[in-house]
Design a protein around this motif. Structure first.
Motif, PDB file in Angstrom:
ATOM      1  N   ILE A 199       0.777   4.429  -2.593  1.00 51.98           N
ATOM      2  CA  ILE A 199       0.592   5.806  -2.127  1.00 51.98           C
ATOM      3  C   ILE A 199       1.737   6.698  -2.596  1.00 51.98           C
ATOM      4  O   ILE A 199       1.536   7.846  -2.995  1.00 51.98           O
TER       5      ILE A 199
ATOM      6  N   ASP B  17      -9.158   4.357   3.283  1.00 48.20           N
ATOM      7  CA  ASP B  17      -8.063   3.727   2.536  1.00 48.20           C
ATOM      8  C   ASP B  17      -8.331   3.664   1.037  1.00 48.20           C
ATOM      9  O   ASP B  17      -7.400   3.736   0.225  1.00 48.20           O
TER      10      ASP B  17
ATOM     11  N   LYS C 270       0.834  -1.202   0.000  1.00 45.82           N
ATOM     12  CA  LYS C 270       0.000   0.000   0.000  1.00 45.82           C
ATOM     13  C   LYS C 270       0.872   1.256   0.000  1.00 45.82           C
ATOM     14  O   LYS C 270       0.547   2.254  -0.654  1.00 45.82           O
TER      15      LYS C 270
ATOM     16  N   SER D 274      -3.305  14.034  -4.158  1.00 52.78           N
ATOM     17  CA  SER D 274      -4.052  12.905  -3.598  1.00 52.78           C
ATOM     18  C   SER D 274      -4.308  13.128  -2.109  1.00 52.78           C
ATOM     19  O   SER D 274      -3.638  13.942  -1.453  1.00 52.78           O
TER      20      SER D 274
ATOM     21  N   LEU E  17      -7.237   7.086  -0.696  1.00 56.95           N
ATOM     22  CA  LEU E  17      -5.900   7.630  -0.473  1.00 56.95           C
ATOM     23  C   LEU E  17      -5.214   8.114  -1.748  1.00 56.95           C
ATOM     24  O   LEU E  17      -4.527   9.140  -1.736  1.00 56.95           O
ATOM     25  N   THR E  18      -5.363   7.387  -2.842  1.00 58.73           N
ATOM     26  CA  THR E  18      -4.685   7.779  -4.082  1.00 58.73           C
ATOM     27  C   THR E  18      -5.541   8.704  -4.946  1.00 58.73           C
ATOM     28  O   THR E  18      -5.120   9.131  -6.016  1.00 58.73           O
TER      29      THR E  18
ATOM     30  N   ALA F  27      -3.650  11.057   0.279  1.00 58.95           N
ATOM     31  CA  ALA F  27      -2.488  10.590   1.042  1.00 58.95           C
ATOM     32  C   ALA F  27      -1.409  11.662   1.128  1.00 58.95           C
ATOM     33  O   ALA F  27      -0.864  11.934   2.208  1.00 58.95           O
TER      34      ALA F  27
ATOM     35  N   THR G 285      -5.996   6.656   7.069  1.00 60.60           N
ATOM     36  CA  THR G 285      -5.544   5.484   6.303  1.00 60.60           C
ATOM     37  C   THR G 285      -6.422   4.261   6.538  1.00 60.60           C
ATOM     38  O   THR G 285      -6.510   3.390   5.670  1.00 60.60           O
TER      39      THR G 285
END
Length: 438
Positions: free
Chosen positions: A94, A135, A90, A101, A138-139, A103, A131
């Motif tokens: 990220i 999740d 992950k 993004s 995140l991107t 993240a 996170t």
């Protein structure tokens, strides 16, 4: 098909296509291996089971492009990160995410806040919330997060059984992160207005009643009286928080260097202000029981990390040694029973080291000349109140203002006086000396 061997240059030379996928795992470095495709293409990998029971496998590189020595070195680094709980797969995704993004925005937000004295524990909390609960976002560019997505996520988290307070706290963090990016319309704010979502957390009001306090203090005194003083480590910690109203992190990080016979100073507190309290009565008793050579080898008063504390609390609850309360409930107990003893909110706020929210306290009482004297008087009354519960008093009837810790007979009295001598010498000097001599 798995093959377990010590991977050597001979192993690499013997890799051939078999028509099936096979895994060759190294016996000498657990978690390191080679994946061979059906057509014979081989690549190094590192894998380890992480929290939650999942196995995370990260490809390192092609066998034909990376030496065995280099692959093992990289595998060791990856396995160390996995052992610390990091999902390296992950992380790689990220790291490749665009700068706008969620993240990357979270990273920048925490960096900026840390420069403004954000505590490491709070930063970890923010990162964990985003996170874990977001999740799948995140991107994604923060501009792509919509109000309908927020509402849908909120509803699904509720259905998964997450507590309302935890969800609201996470969405407040998300809102702050998105605000820091300068977007024109924050989707969390918009969703709150459209669907009347309240992100305020209900304040917890759980605290120990007189019967719970009686059990905790009684168990602690019996443990100290009947056994090696090093044994009641957990009970000593819990009683200390009950007596001082300090935060869990403040007690866990308390060092002997900041403890004298008269004062105790908590460093690195939540409001970034040192908090000094008098070392008096029951507090002195708990501290003195920690002053044994095999305990003072450590720089910290309580020999537990946060994870160790959680484990010991869980086991103690399972054995029935303590109730279902959490550590912060003891801080609320301090406040609640101090108010019952007749102290005003501003006095309790001072004892709890809350940030000053008025001009006088913030700008004109920064020296705190009277603080220790006031706290000494407050602790005396508060400690008398706690001891009265052992003598049959209760929080519904209240406590007589002139109660002085007396009226306890028999073996319980002996165990209390032997384990809490500083408190009893203050209120019953001659009686204590006589009992201790016998």
């Amino acid at each position: 098909m798995p093959i377990n061997n010590s991977i050597t240059q001979v192993t690499l030379q013997n890799i051939k296509p078999t028509g099936k996928v096979q895994f060759i795992r190294d016996d000498s470095l657990s978690g390191f291996g080679i994946k061979v495709t059906a057509k014979g293409k081989a690549s190094y990998f590192a894998e380890k089971r992480v929290r939650g029971g999942r196995t995370v496998r990260k490809q390192i590189g092609d066998v034909s492009l990376l030496s065995l020595k280099e692959a093992k070195q990289e595998a060791q680094e990856l396995l160390l990160r996995l052992a610390k709980g990091e999902d390296v797969v992950k992380t790689a995704v990220i790291e490749a995410a665009p700068q706008n993004s969620l993240a990357k925005s979270l990273d920048r937000y925490i960096t900026i806040r840390t420069a403004k004295k954000l505590k490491a524990s709070t930063a970890a909390k923010y990162r964990q919330q985003v996170t874990r609960l977001f999740d799948d976002w995140l991107t994604m560019p923060v501009q792509a997060i919509s109000a309908s997505m927020v509402e849908d996520k909120y509803t699904r988290l509720l259905k998964r059984g997450k507590s309302v307070n935890y969800i609201n706290s996470a969405f407040r963090t998300l809102k702050a992160v998105i605000n820091s990016t300068g977007v024109a319309t924050n989707p969390v704010t918009k969703a709150s207005r459209m669907w009347a979502l309240s992100l305020s957390s209900e304040p917890k009001n759980t605290f120990l009643r007189s019967g719970d306090i009686k059990q905790l203090l009684g168990d602690y005194s019996r443990l100290v009286w009947a056994s090696d003083p090093t044994r009641p480590d957990l009970h000593a910690f819990l009683v200390f928080v009950l007596l001082t109203g300090c935060r869990k992190s403040e007690a866990l990080s308390l060092k002997w260097a900041n403890v004298t016979d008269r004062e105790i100073t908590f460093k690195n507190t939540k409001n970034h202000s040192d908090h000094t309290i008098p070392n008096v009565g029951l507090i002195s008793d708990v501290i003195n029981h920690r002053r044994y050579p095999n305990l003072q080898d450590s720089e910290r008063v309580f020999l537990m990390t946060d994870d160790m504390l959680k484990t010991r609390l869980k086991k103690a609850r399972e054995r029935g040694d303590i109730g279902s309360f959490i550590v912060h409930d003891l801080r609320r107990t301090f406040a609640e029973h101090s108010q019952l003893a007749g102290f005003y909110p501003h006095q309790i706020s001072l004892a709890l080291n809350h940030s000053a929210n008025d001009v006088t306290r913030k700008n004109y009482l920064a020296g705190k000349l009277a603080k220790l004297s006031n706290l000494r008087s407050m602790y005396s009354v508060y400690q008398n109140q706690l001891i009265s519960y052992i003598n049959g008093g209760n929080d519904e009837a209240g406590v007589a203002k002139d109660y002085n810790g007396g009226g306890i007979d028999g073996m319980l009295q002996q165990s209390l006086i032997s384990s809490l001598p500083q408190y009893y010498k203050t209120v019953h000097g001659e009686l204590v000396e006589e009992i201790l001599e016998n």
